[in-house]
Design a protein around this motif. Sequence first.
Motif, mmCIF file in Angstrom:
data_model
loop_
_atom_site.group_PDB
_atom_site.id
_atom_site.type_symbol
_atom_site.label_atom_id
_atom_site.label_comp_id
_atom_site.label_asym_id
_atom_site.label_seq_id
_atom_site.Cartn_x
_atom_site.Cartn_y
_atom_site.Cartn_z
ATOM 1 N N ARG A 59 -19.715 -36.208 -4.284
ATOM 2 C CA ARG A 59 -20.789 -35.219 -4.341
ATOM 3 C C ARG A 59 -21.058 -34.744 -5.767
ATOM 4 N NH1 ARG A 59 -19.364 -31.534 1.014
ATOM 5 N NH2 ARG A 59 -18.775 -33.286 2.320
ATOM 6 N N LEU A 60 -20.171 -35.075 -6.686
ATOM 7 C CA LEU A 60 -20.419 -34.738 -8.081
ATOM 8 C C LEU A 60 -21.495 -35.639 -8.680
ATOM 9 C CD1 LEU A 60 -16.752 -34.167 -9.298
ATOM 10 C CD2 LEU A 60 -18.505 -32.428 -8.920
ATOM 11 N N ASP A 61 -21.805 -36.716 -7.987
ATOM 12 C CA ASP A 61 -22.892 -37.598 -8.394
ATOM 13 C C ASP A 61 -24.214 -36.887 -8.069
ATOM 14 O OD1 ASP A 61 -24.865 -39.547 -8.653
ATOM 15 O OD2 ASP A 61 -23.607 -41.136 -7.825
ATOM 16 N N ALA A 62 -25.078 -36.773 -9.054
ATOM 17 C CA ALA A 62 -26.348 -36.058 -8.874
ATOM 18 C C ALA A 62 -27.184 -36.623 -7.730
ATOM 19 C CB ALA A 62 -27.156 -36.080 -10.170
ATOM 20 N N SER A 63 -26.998 -37.909 -7.433
ATOM 21 C CA SER A 63 -27.786 -38.539 -6.373
ATOM 22 C C SER A 63 -27.294 -38.157 -4.976
ATOM 23 C CB SER A 63 -27.749 -40.063 -6.519
ATOM 24 O OG SER A 63 -26.436 -40.559 -6.313
ATOM 25 N N ARG A 64 -26.144 -37.441 -4.906
ATOM 26 C CA ARG A 64 -25.577 -37.087 -3.604
ATOM 27 C C ARG A 64 -25.754 -35.607 -3.284
ATOM 28 N NH1 ARG A 64 -21.896 -40.959 -1.813
ATOM 29 N NH2 ARG A 64 -21.956 -39.770 0.118
ATOM 30 N N VAL A 65 -26.755 -34.975 -3.892
ATOM 31 C CA VAL A 65 -26.988 -33.542 -3.667
ATOM 32 C C VAL A 65 -27.211 -33.240 -2.189
ATOM 33 C CG1 VAL A 65 -28.541 -31.615 -4.151
ATOM 34 C CG2 VAL A 65 -27.905 -33.187 -5.972
ATOM 35 N N ALA A 66 -27.795 -34.185 -1.467
ATOM 36 C CA ALA A 66 -28.079 -33.965 -0.047
ATOM 37 C C ALA A 66 -26.803 -33.787 0.768
ATOM 38 C CB ALA A 66 -28.891 -35.138 0.509
ATOM 39 N N ASP A 67 -25.664 -34.237 0.230
ATOM 40 C CA ASP A 67 -24.398 -34.103 0.953
ATOM 41 C C ASP A 67 -23.834 -32.691 0.887
ATOM 42 O OD1 ASP A 67 -24.522 -36.776 1.594
ATOM 43 O OD2 ASP A 67 -23.240 -37.417 -0.062
ATOM 44 N N ILE A 68 -24.371 -31.865 0.004
ATOM 45 C CA ILE A 68 -23.922 -30.479 -0.085
ATOM 46 C C ILE A 68 -24.550 -29.697 1.062
ATOM 47 C CG2 ILE A 68 -23.837 -28.416 -1.539
ATOM 48 C CD1 ILE A 68 -22.303 -30.811 -2.615
ATOM 49 N N GLN A 69 -23.708 -29.073 1.890
ATOM 50 C CA GLN A 69 -24.191 -28.367 3.069
ATOM 51 C C GLN A 69 -23.711 -26.918 3.056
ATOM 52 O OE1 GLN A 69 -23.122 -30.550 6.599
ATOM 53 N NE2 GLN A 69 -24.395 -32.301 6.064
ATOM 54 N N PRO A 70 -24.439 -26.047 2.365
ATOM 55 C CA PRO A 70 -24.047 -24.634 2.337
ATOM 56 C C PRO A 70 -24.110 -24.021 3.735
ATOM 57 C CG PRO A 70 -25.651 -25.132 0.625
ATOM 58 C CD PRO A 70 -25.633 -26.300 1.561
ATOM 59 N N MET A 71 -23.030 -23.371 4.115
ATOM 60 C CA MET A 71 -22.954 -22.659 5.389
ATOM 61 C C MET A 71 -22.366 -21.279 5.123
ATOM 62 S SD MET A 71 -23.939 -24.824 7.847
ATOM 63 C CE MET A 71 -23.091 -24.411 9.361
ATOM 64 N N THR A 72 -22.491 -20.388 6.074
ATOM 65 C CA THR A 72 -21.960 -19.048 5.905
ATOM 66 C C THR A 72 -20.514 -18.986 6.386
ATOM 67 O OG1 THR A 72 -24.153 -18.096 6.231
ATOM 68 C CG2 THR A 72 -22.277 -16.613 6.458
ATOM 69 N N HIS A 73 -19.642 -18.454 5.527
ATOM 70 C CA HIS A 73 -18.215 -18.362 5.846
ATOM 71 C C HIS A 73 -17.698 -16.964 5.516
ATOM 72 C CE1 HIS A 73 -18.117 -22.787 6.071
ATOM 73 N NE2 HIS A 73 -18.836 -22.761 4.964
ATOM 74 N N THR A 74 -16.706 -16.521 6.268
ATOM 75 C CA THR A 74 -15.984 -15.303 5.903
ATOM 76 C C THR A 74 -15.068 -15.669 4.748
ATOM 77 O OG1 THR A 74 -16.054 -14.484 8.176
ATOM 78 C CG2 THR A 74 -14.435 -13.479 6.697
ATOM 79 N N LEU A 75 -15.342 -15.138 3.584
ATOM 80 C CA LEU A 75 -14.666 -15.566 2.364
ATOM 81 C C LEU A 75 -13.154 -15.370 2.439
ATOM 82 C CD1 LEU A 75 -15.031 -16.752 -0.436
ATOM 83 C CD2 LEU A 75 -15.500 -14.450 -1.293
ATOM 84 N N HIS A 76 -12.731 -14.237 2.988
ATOM 85 C CA HIS A 76 -11.291 -13.949 3.076
ATOM 86 C C HIS A 76 -10.561 -15.053 3.848
ATOM 87 C CE1 HIS A 76 -7.654 -12.177 4.903
ATOM 88 N NE2 HIS A 76 -7.579 -11.460 3.797
ATOM 89 N N LYS A 77 -11.145 -15.514 4.939
ATOM 90 C CA LYS A 77 -10.502 -16.533 5.770
ATOM 91 C C LYS A 77 -10.362 -17.844 5.015
ATOM 92 C CE LYS A 77 -10.894 -18.883 10.241
ATOM 93 N NZ LYS A 77 -11.697 -19.004 11.495
ATOM 94 N N VAL A 78 -11.398 -18.231 4.281
ATOM 95 C CA VAL A 78 -11.347 -19.477 3.521
ATOM 96 C C VAL A 78 -10.285 -19.390 2.428
ATOM 97 C CG1 VAL A 78 -12.654 -21.038 2.028
ATOM 98 C CG2 VAL A 78 -13.776 -19.964 3.992
ATOM 99 N N VAL A 79 -10.271 -18.267 1.719
ATOM 100 C CA VAL A 79 -9.286 -18.080 0.641
ATOM 101 C C VAL A 79 -7.871 -18.074 1.208
ATOM 102 C CG1 VAL A 79 -8.445 -16.480 -1.125
ATOM 103 C CG2 VAL A 79 -10.908 -16.831 -0.827
ATOM 104 N N ARG A 80 -7.671 -17.384 2.319
ATOM 105 C CA ARG A 80 -6.337 -17.307 2.935
ATOM 106 C C ARG A 80 -5.826 -18.693 3.321
ATOM 107 N NH1 ARG A 80 -6.542 -14.449 8.437
ATOM 108 N NH2 ARG A 80 -7.359 -16.510 8.964
ATOM 109 N N ASN A 81 -6.707 -19.534 3.848
ATOM 110 C CA ASN A 81 -6.301 -20.884 4.254
ATOM 111 C C ASN A 81 -5.787 -21.703 3.073
ATOM 112 O OD1 ASN A 81 -7.014 -20.337 6.890
ATOM 113 N ND2 ASN A 81 -8.998 -21.372 6.774
ATOM 114 N N ILE A 82 -6.452 -21.575 1.918
ATOM 115 C CA ILE A 82 -6.033 -22.348 0.747
ATOM 116 C C ILE A 82 -4.774 -21.733 0.134
ATOM 117 C CG2 ILE A 82 -6.730 -23.285 -1.481
ATOM 118 C CD1 ILE A 82 -8.293 -24.349 0.932
ATOM 119 N N VAL A 83 -4.713 -20.412 0.062
ATOM 120 C CA VAL A 83 -3.536 -19.745 -0.498
ATOM 121 C C VAL A 83 -2.280 -20.117 0.294
ATOM 122 C CG1 VAL A 83 -2.420 -17.504 -0.871
ATOM 123 C CG2 VAL A 83 -4.812 -17.824 -1.498
#
Length: 245
Positions: A59-83
């Motif tokens: 997805r770092l390839d400029a031609s793959r921008v369509a693969d980026i799929q922004p969705m709404t997330h509870t930030l705390h939950k995402v951070v907790r999972n990685i931590v």
Amino acid sequence: MELFNIASQEQLVSESDALSQRGVFKGALLKDPDESAAVLLRVLKNTQAMAHEFSVFERLDASRVADIQPMTHTLHKVVRNIVASFYQDLQNKSITVRLSASETRARFDYETFSVALYYILDNASKYCAHSSLLNIRFENVGGLKLLLEMTSLQVDELEKEEIFTENYSGRVAIRIKMHGKGIGMYLARRLLSLSNIGIRFIPGPLLQASFKDAGYAHNTIEIHFPESSVMADGAQNRHPNGRVV
């Protein structure tokens, strides 16, 4: 490979079938369950990282921008999972993690954000001082920010942008031979930018205390989200194909 820390390759290849190999692992697990559990946690952490990395690097390839799929997330939950993936690394250095509560939701690409945060925490766990505090908090004044406050290797004002440059390692890290390949923070910034999320390093004052002749400081990593990505209470999450989730 990490699993060879439980049972050596020589032990496994000397067995004639899978049943015997399972017996080798079973014996090793019973002999030292604590070390075996630690190894399995490291394997889980690395497997999770690899699974995300393989799916996002293209997805770092400029031609793959369509693969980026922004969705709404509870930030705390995402951070907790990685931590959670770094609890063992942090515990090994007696680092206390404090993660503040937050119900704030933001819109971003989950996979690229997760890999970026993995790289940031990997650096933090490596360069934080022993027996220190890693304070992770959310600030929603003048825009949403995720702040990682820590006592870590000194970074001076001239280096605060350079650490996001490919192949760059901090001068203190090089001096005490703790530097890596210099790609983690570089990739973190690139991956965050795919969701229009910014990141900066805020150097703090040098502390008198040192470890292995290294200078440590109260430093902050600030991840800031565009105002348009922060979701109001009750807002719905709309999938790129149009359905509400």
